[in-house]
Design an enzyme around this catalytic site. Structure first.
Site, PDB file in Angstrom:
ATOM      1  N   GLY A 133     -14.004   7.983 -43.705  1.00 10.81           N
ATOM      2  CA  GLY A 133     -12.961   9.006 -43.663  1.00 10.81           C
ATOM      3  C   GLY A 133     -12.061   8.861 -44.872  1.00 10.81           C
ATOM      4  O   GLY A 133     -12.072   7.812 -45.535  1.00 10.81           O
ATOM      5  N   SER A 157     -35.123  37.533 -37.771  1.00  7.62           N
ATOM      6  CA  SER A 157     -34.969  37.916 -39.173  1.00  7.62           C
ATOM      7  C   SER A 157     -36.179  37.512 -39.993  1.00  7.62           C
ATOM      8  O   SER A 157     -36.350  37.953 -41.114  1.00  7.62           O
ATOM      9  CB  SER A 157     -33.731  37.228 -39.748  1.00  7.62           C
ATOM     10  N   GLY A 158     -36.991  36.622 -39.423  1.00 14.82           N
ATOM     11  CA  GLY A 158     -38.098  36.083 -40.202  1.00 14.82           C
ATOM     12  C   GLY A 158     -37.698  34.792 -40.887  1.00 14.82           C
ATOM     13  O   GLY A 158     -38.527  34.105 -41.469  1.00 14.82           O
ATOM     14  N   GLY A 159     -36.424  34.433 -40.816  1.00  9.89           N
ATOM     15  CA  GLY A 159     -35.962  33.142 -41.342  1.00  9.89           C
ATOM     16  C   GLY A 159     -36.427  32.013 -40.416  1.00  9.89           C
ATOM     17  O   GLY A 159     -36.945  32.273 -39.320  1.00  9.89           O
ATOM     18  N   VAL A 160     -36.226  30.780 -40.884  1.00 11.24           N
ATOM     19  CA  VAL A 160     -36.746  29.631 -40.147  1.00 11.24           C
ATOM     20  C   VAL A 160     -36.151  29.551 -38.731  1.00 11.24           C
ATOM     21  O   VAL A 160     -36.887  29.424 -37.746  1.00 11.24           O
ATOM     22  CB  VAL A 160     -36.429  28.313 -40.909  1.00 11.24           C
ATOM     23  N   SER A 208     -34.482  31.705 -36.657  1.00 14.22           N
ATOM     24  CA  SER A 208     -34.799  32.710 -35.633  1.00 14.22           C
ATOM     25  C   SER A 208     -36.291  32.705 -35.312  1.00 14.22           C
ATOM     26  O   SER A 208     -36.684  32.976 -34.176  1.00 14.22           O
ATOM     27  CB  SER A 208     -34.299  34.103 -36.026  1.00 14.22           C
ATOM     28  N   SER A 209     -37.125  32.359 -36.293  1.00 12.59           N
ATOM     29  CA  SER A 209     -38.566  32.300 -36.007  1.00 12.59           C
ATOM     30  C   SER A 209     -38.882  31.179 -35.024  1.00 12.59           C
ATOM     31  O   SER A 209     -39.679  31.353 -34.095  1.00 12.59           O
ATOM     32  CB  SER A 209     -39.365  32.062 -37.290  1.00 12.59           C
ATOM     33  N   LYS A 240     -31.722  21.010 -39.394  1.00 10.69           N
ATOM     34  CA  LYS A 240     -32.716  21.901 -40.007  1.00 10.69           C
ATOM     35  C   LYS A 240     -34.115  21.269 -40.076  1.00 10.69           C
ATOM     36  O   LYS A 240     -35.111  21.920 -39.759  1.00 10.69           O
ATOM     37  CB  LYS A 240     -32.250  22.251 -41.430  1.00 10.69           C
TER      38      LYS A 240
END
Ligand code: XMP
Length: 525
Positions: free
Chosen positions: A66, A234-237, A239-240, A381
């Site tokens: 911190g 959307s076709g993005g990682v 949401s797919s 991710k």
């Protein structure tokens, strides 16, 4: 409406380590490293009540670094009780100093500030340093230092300038490290974290993507029952993968609406449809809305970047709303929110809001639904990608690089037209193809072609041309907040240039953007 996840959220793993966040810049990294040891981990603010921590019964606790000095009035702290629960605690940097101070040691301004890669001598008989070389490179970043350890602690590491680079009280399972094992510059850092969570805490390492998928499917089924779920794909990682997971759990009770706004990369709309559509690999209702013409009409003559972004965003809502109305009321609206979104929005614990994420902060009010379901809310991710592979989503979708919501709309400087979209799509496809051929596609953070608004004179054959310049961009970045231009071999750039000039009508010049971020942004608008 029930916000956030309810029963779905927890119980993904019986073994949990918690990270207590004192505002360090590496807090998410710490959690990721723990998960790399196959141990489930969550981040909580230092303001989290001790009773809540007791309820969670974690197998271990890690205190982060911190920016403060722990001996200053009002500096973030934690009660002594945390160290008396019998749960192993590992303090890192600020966390290490705080542990010492709270337990009776002394912390003060260091005579010599240490920053960067530093040679550290460790006592490899410490369980934390098992199999670690006696002299090892670690990442240091501190103004203060532990000048006196608390009683019962023994020193287990030092540097030339730092007498207490690590200390421990094995009887109470308390460990303090002045450096940052979570940062990759600490050569044997992962081993140290592994030693803590798997060795000291005794975690068996049951957090794995196959069990995550299995467990999530079970939980989604329980929660959704025979209800209907709507997802904007959307076709993005993210949401797919959310679509893949929900489809595995509830099949046709899921409807995915995919809005093709005509600002996707070349063939991307068809690729998404090939995977999720009627002849694809998943059991779900897939609705593709071809809204290209609508978008181009709205964007005609618009040149101002923010205005373009607004139009694209608003139009998406309109299209989605129209489709949602046709479907009627649904029980759940699914979103591809992932863990960093949750942490950054301050919803993970009580930590300060760093930025409010569009997925988390504002819920859409234009769709008639009762609850939100966010099946990837606990994943980083890289874990989302692994879950995607587990679910059988093709690699080209799973390892897709980030692509902005407004799509090519912000990679075409100035007015967007169908013709300009065609140019940038074709140029970008060539660029991606050559980058992949050169084996660079997984090593560069983000790369794409953009269409400048500049036309210039050239010569092709024996003819004068007056055409557009395409800009190639490639950056390496850790967090997308800052970025450096990637060094692409000149020969690769030359091939890309020559193919674009030869194959893409309307382009007579190709430039490579060297700008870092800051001062540039990654996208052009
Ligand atoms: P900038 O251009 O701000 O981009 O340096 C940083 C990262 O964010 C992505 N980006 C977006 N992503 N919606 C998104 O989902 C957006 O409006 C948006 N704008 C930028 C960009 O591609 C880069 O990865």
């Amino acid at each position: 409406m029930e916000n956030e996840t309810s029963s779905m959220e927890k119980k993904l793993s019986d073994e949990k380590v918690i990270v207590i966040d004192f505002g360090g810049q590496y807090n998410q990294l710490v959690a990721r490293r723990v998960r790399e040891c196959n141990v489930y981990c969550e981040i909580y603010s230092y303001k989290t009540d001790i009773e809540r921590i007791k309820e969670m019964a974690p197998k271990g606790i890690i205190l982060t670094g911190g920016p403060n000095s722990c001996y200053e009035k009002d500096a973030p702290s934690y009660s002594k009780e945390l160290f008396e629960l019998g749960i192993p605690v590992l303090g890192l940097c600020y966390g290490a100093q705080l542990m010492m101070l709270v337990l009776g040691g002394k912390v003060e301004k260091a005579p010599v500030r240490e920053y960067g890669k530093t040679q550290v001598h460790v006592d490899s008989t410490s369980p934390l340093f098992a199999d670690v070389a006696e002299s090892t490179i670690c990442w240091m970043s501190h103004f203060d230092y532990i000048s006196k350890t608390a009683s019962d602690f023994c020193v287990t590491a030092h540097t030339a300038d730092c007498p207490v680079a690590a200390a421990e009280c094995p009887d109470k399972k308390l460990y303090a490290i002045q450096f940052h094992p979570e940062v990759l510059h600490t050569v044997e850092g992962t081993k140290m974290i592994h030693n803590f969570v798997r060795g000291v805490c005794g975690c068996t390492g049951s957090w794995r993507m196959d069990s995550f998928v299995e467990e999530s499917v079970k939980q989604i089924r329980e929660r959704v029952g025979d209800g209907k779920v709507l997802l904007a794909l959307s076709g993005g990682v993210d949401s797919s993968v959310a679509a893949g997971l929900l489809s595995r759990a509830i099949g046709k009770q899921l409807t995915c609406v995919f809005v093709d706004h005509g600002l996707l990369r070349k063939d991307e709309g068809d690729e998404v449809e090939a995977v999720f559509g009627a002849n694809g690999d998943f059991d779900l209702n897939f609705i593709r809305v071809n809204a290209q013409e609508r978008y181009y009409a709205k964007l005609a003559d618009v040149t101002e970047p923010e205005r373009k972004r607004k139009i694209i965003g608003e139009e998406f809502i309109r299209v989605f709303e129209e489709e949602a109305k046709k479907i009627g009321a649904v029980d759940f609206l699914a979103q591809g929110t992932i863990y960093p979104d949750v942490v950054e929005s301050g919803l993970g614990g009580e930590s300060a809001v760093i930025k409010s994420h569009h997925n988390v902060g504002g819920l859409p009010d234009y769709v008639d639904f009762k609850e939100i379901i966010e099946p990837l809310r606990d994943l980083f991710k890289d874990e989302v990608r692994r879950a995607g592979l587990e679910l059988g989503i093709p690699e080209r979708l799973v390892f897709r690089q980030p692509f902005p919501g407004p799509g090519l709309g912000i990679r075409i400087i100035g007015e967007v037209t169908a013709e300009k979209v065609r140019i940038v799509q074709d140029a970008d496809a060539i660029y991606r193809e050559e980058i992949a051929k050169a084996g660079l596609d997984r090593s560069i953070g983000q790369y794409f072609a953009a269409l400048t608004n500049m036309r210039s004179v050239g010569v092709m054959g024996d003819e004068r041309t007056y055409d557009y310049a395409v800009a190639l961009r490639a950056v390496n970045t850790v967090d997308f907040m800052t970025a450096e231009c990637a060094e692409i071999p000149f020969a690769v750039l030359q091939t890309v240039m020559s193919r674009i000039i030869n194959e893409v009508r309307g382009v007579n010049r190709v430039v490579y953007d060297l700008t870092s971020k800051p001062p540039g942004t990654i996208e052009f608008e």
